[in-house]
Design a protein around this motif. Structure first.
Motif, mmCIF file in Angstrom:
data_model
loop_
_atom_site.group_PDB
_atom_site.id
_atom_site.type_symbol
_atom_site.label_atom_id
_atom_site.label_comp_id
_atom_site.label_asym_id
_atom_site.label_seq_id
_atom_site.Cartn_x
_atom_site.Cartn_y
_atom_site.Cartn_z
ATOM 1 N N SER B 45 0.850 -1.186 0.000
ATOM 2 C CA SER B 45 0.000 0.000 0.000
ATOM 3 C C SER B 45 0.890 1.242 0.000
ATOM 4 O O SER B 45 1.934 1.272 0.638
ATOM 5 N N ARG B 52 4.246 0.490 7.836
ATOM 6 C CA ARG B 52 3.027 0.028 7.150
ATOM 7 C C ARG B 52 2.962 -1.492 7.104
ATOM 8 O O ARG B 52 1.884 -2.076 7.023
ATOM 9 N N GLY B 57 -0.216 -3.362 5.841
ATOM 10 C CA GLY B 57 -0.259 -2.695 4.542
ATOM 11 C C GLY B 57 0.549 -3.384 3.448
ATOM 12 O O GLY B 57 0.618 -2.876 2.327
ATOM 13 N N LYS B 59 1.204 -7.199 1.514
ATOM 14 C CA LYS B 59 0.704 -8.580 1.395
ATOM 15 C C LYS B 59 1.536 -9.363 0.390
ATOM 16 O O LYS B 59 2.109 -8.798 -0.528
ATOM 17 N N GLU B 73 -8.491 -5.134 -1.436
ATOM 18 C CA GLU B 73 -8.581 -4.965 0.021
ATOM 19 C C GLU B 73 -7.748 -3.774 0.496
ATOM 20 O O GLU B 73 -8.224 -2.935 1.256
ATOM 21 N N LEU B 74 -6.513 -3.736 0.023
ATOM 22 C CA LEU B 74 -5.618 -2.655 0.491
ATOM 23 C C LEU B 74 -6.133 -1.281 0.062
ATOM 24 O O LEU B 74 -6.043 -0.314 0.809
ATOM 25 N N ALA B 76 -8.989 -0.316 -0.061
ATOM 26 C CA ALA B 76 -10.143 0.087 0.745
ATOM 27 C C ALA B 76 -9.739 0.387 2.197
ATOM 28 O O ALA B 76 -10.588 0.673 3.027
ATOM 29 N N THR B 77 -8.439 0.297 2.503
ATOM 30 C CA THR B 77 -8.037 0.462 3.906
ATOM 31 C C THR B 77 -7.535 1.877 4.209
ATOM 32 O O THR B 77 -7.260 2.670 3.308
ATOM 33 N N VAL B 78 -7.447 2.118 5.512
ATOM 34 C CA VAL B 78 -6.885 3.367 6.013
ATOM 35 C C VAL B 78 -5.745 2.968 6.953
ATOM 36 O O VAL B 78 -5.955 2.179 7.867
ATOM 37 N N ILE B 79 -4.544 3.457 6.673
ATOM 38 C CA ILE B 79 -3.400 3.092 7.509
ATOM 39 C C ILE B 79 -2.912 4.318 8.252
ATOM 40 O O ILE B 79 -2.548 5.317 7.641
ATOM 41 N N PRO B 83 -5.862 7.280 4.068
ATOM 42 C CA PRO B 83 -6.488 6.349 3.136
ATOM 43 C C PRO B 83 -5.487 5.911 2.066
ATOM 44 O O PRO B 83 -4.634 6.686 1.642
#
Lengths: 289, 372
Positions: B45, B52, B57, B59, B73-74, B76-79, B83
């Motif tokens: 990400s 991360r 973050g 994979k 999936e990544l 759609a994530t917030v780290i 975003p």
């Protein structure tokens, strides 16, 4: 006596026809500084407040025994202006401009070091030896001659402190602004060493702030000094990790924190004031008054 | 300006620094096709937060189809509150050794500084000092290959890697200079089947040099909308969570003003350094930004040097006449053109303090009253 500039300084203003250059030339003249000439490419032959304007630094140097130059050129042109002054043989340079690119600063400082040029700034309010000369943008009214040397990273905060000193009857030998950027010319240590040698200066005030390690480095030298040092540091309440204006004013990973600086300065024998208006009292004590 | 890893790697590639095969994706279209061309896959990400990997973050999908799912999936994530707008799909390297190498600026020495270690892959702050090699650079000499060979020797790299490392360091330094970088960092620099490859790329460009890269408008932002608005008028502004709005001119005095607010028991709502020489227009806009944060009271601390008190006073008068100032405004105004400034305020029914302690004490008192 004073450090770096005095009544003998003959001053050049680079960028004299710009808004800031023009205004502050009038202020420097009003203070009695010997502003001999200005440079503004393409504007040679004009006058600004009675000061003759030349197209190049070399041309101005043919006419006047210039010893120091102050630069009001916009940031993209500062590197060119500084190299023009240095290659013309000027040994004292004050760079007022803020937002000068970091790599331009690296180039300027490397050349200055090799050619023994003293640089104050960039992003500084300049330097004033009260009653003698001024190269900078500080208000004229807040200084008076005396035994206190002042060196600061931050401009306005130094006005606050100089003004307090003056109102308390404590005059200044020279007030120097190092500049707020990550790479600047003179360091705290270099200015402290000049004050240590200056017979007029009896006590030194260091005005620092959080971020970087300039105050910690200065502490190593303060330990060796015979003259007393009083310090004030801004940023006791700053949240970690937030960048606060100056490139320097950021705390990261516990380094350059308020506490680490106070500890280093105190250990070196400096007296650290908790609030700006307490500086004058500590200076008075240091002078044995 | 910090660049995303994929941007940094694009620049690395252009400058001849080896990076893994990879491509950035802003949605999952095309991810599977690209992943199918890779022997082993990693999806990273693109965020500017450290750690991360630990935050989930990164994979390592086993197939092209899994890669597409991982990318979705990544994205759609917030780290760490940021975003994820992009993922980098890359060839996963076989890692034989991990090193660390960076070039930054040492302000104290006014020189670029090379930092390298044979112990890479971890936070350099956690590596013991004796395993870190540091060399300053003379910008007039630059970095020639011998410099890189000496760094490699001090790192303890085997002779076989020395030439590769030194070529890489020369390219890194040239990039550092060419792009006005504040930092170029490769962590880890991976030894994979005898080749040195930059598995990560951290590149920070000096904001002050942005005018040299008109094609690269800041596309990477970590600031709030108000902070951006302030930046657009040349004012540095940081939002905090207290009650008293603050405006001063100069970073040092602004910080000292926050310190003094704390000293008197108040809490600042922001840091606002209106800078040196802010004119009427900029000051008026700055005041509008302050008002939009809805502080209980505002304290203004101006010690005019290059800033002129009359410009500042005119700005306050203008805002008062146009949009109004609904909260108490405590002004401390001294320095260049002070008399003219105080007169303009007086005509508007406003007054100014001369000392900072009185002004801040008053602002803290007013904020406390508002709170009741």
């Amino acid at each position: 006596m004073a450090i770096i500039i005095d009544t003998k300084s003959v001053i050049l203003v680079q960028g004299i026809t710009g808004k800031q250059g023009n205004f502050h030339t009038s202020q420097m003249l009003a203070y009695g500084a010997r502003v001999a000439a200005g440079v503004s490419p393409g504007k040679g032959g004009q006058e600004v407040h009675g000061v003759p304007v030349f197209d190049t630094v070399a041309q101005a140097m043919e006419q006047y025994p210039i010893t120091a130059s102050i630069i009001f050129i916009p940031a993209p042109g500062v590197k060119d202006a500084a190299f023009e002054a240095m290659s013309a043989g000027i040994k004292t340079l004050v760079i007022i401009t803020e937002h000068v690119p970091l790599h331009d600063e690296l180039d300027i400082m490397a050349y200055a070091e090799k050619h023994q040029v003293t640089i104050i700034g960039p992003n500084t309010f300049g330097i004033i030896s009260p009653g003698q000369s001024k190269m900078g943008i500080m208000p004229n009214s807040i200084y008076t001659p005396g035994p206190v040397g002042v060196v600061a990273r931050s401009g306005t905060l130094s006005y606050e402190i100089a003004n307090n000193l003056t109102l308390s009857g404590l005059g200044q030998s020279t007030v120097v602004g190092l500049g707020g950027d990550r790479v600047v010319g003179l360091s705290f240590t270099e200015v402290l060493a000049k004050f240590e040698q200056d017979p007029t200066t009896k006590v030194v005030v260091l005005v620092g702030e959080i971020g970087g390690n300039a105050e910690e480095e200065a502490s190593l030298y303060i330990k060796e000094m015979t003259k007393p040092v009083v310090a004030f540091l801004a940023g006791s309440s700053a949240p970690p990790g937030k960048r606060m204006g100056h490139a320097g004013a950021i705390i990261e990973r516990g380094k350059g924190t308020f506490q680490s600086k106070v500890a280093a300065l105190t250990l070196a024998g400096a007296k650290v004031a908790a609030l700006p208006w307490e500086v004058a009292e500590l200076v008075r004590e240091a002078l044995g008054e | 300006m910090k660049l995303y890893e994929y941007m940094g790697k694009d620049i690395f590639r252009r400058e001849g620094i080896p990076v893994p095969r990879g491509q950035a994706f802003f949605n999952s279209a095309g991810v599977a096709d690209f992943a199918a061309s890779l022997p082993a896959i990693v999806v990273k990400s693109q965020v500017l937060a450290g750690g991360r990997g630990k935050a989930g973050g990164i994979k390592f999908p086993a197939s092209a189809t899994e890669t597409e799912v991982a990318a979705q999936e990544l994205l759609a994530t917030v780290i760490r509150d940021l975003p994820v707008h992009a993922v980098l799909v890359e060839e996963k390297l076989k890692i034989d050794r991990e090193y660390y190498v960076a070039i930054t600026v040492d302000g104290g020495k006014r020189k670029p500084l090379v930092i390298a270690s044979a112990q890479g892959g971890v936070d350099i702050e956690e590596v013991a000092e004796e395993h870190i090699v540091k060399f300053h650079v003379d910008v007039h000499a630059g970095i020639q290959p011998h410099f890189g060979r000496e760094v490699a020797r001090r790192m303890g790299l085997p002779a076989a890697e020395s030439k590769q490392f030194s070529e890489l360091l020369v390219k890194m330094y040239n990039l550092f200079r060419k792009y006005d970088a504040e930092l170029v960092e490769i962590n880890p620099l991976v030894l994979s089947s005898g080749k040195l490859i930059a598995a990560d790329a951290k590149l920070t460009i000096d904001d002050e040099a942005a005018f040299r890269y008109p094609e690269w408008l800041p596309s990477v932002e970590e600031r709030t909308e108000r902070e951006l608005k302030a930046a657009a008028i040349g004012i540095s502004f940081v939002e905090l969570d207290g009650e008293i709005g603050v405006m001063a001119n100069g970073a040092g005095i602004t910080m000292a003003t926050l310190d003094i607010i704390n000293h008197f028991g108040g809490s600042p709502r922001n840091f606002m350094d209106a800078g040196g020489g802010a004119g009427t227009e900029a000051t008026a806009k700055a005041l509008e930004i302050l008002l939009s944060t809805k502080p209980k009271t505002i304290v203004v601390n101006i010690f005019g040097g290059i800033t002129r008190c009359d410009d500042v006073a005119r700005a306050f008068a203008q805002v008062k006449e146009t949009i109004g100032i609904p909260v108490p405004l405590v002004i401390r105004l001294v320095g260049t053109n002070e008399e003219a400034g105080v007169e303009i305020l007086r005509q508007q029914g406003m007054s100014a303090y001369r000392s900072i302690d009185e002004a801040v004490a008053k602002a803290v008192e007013l904020a406390a009253k508002e709170a009741v």
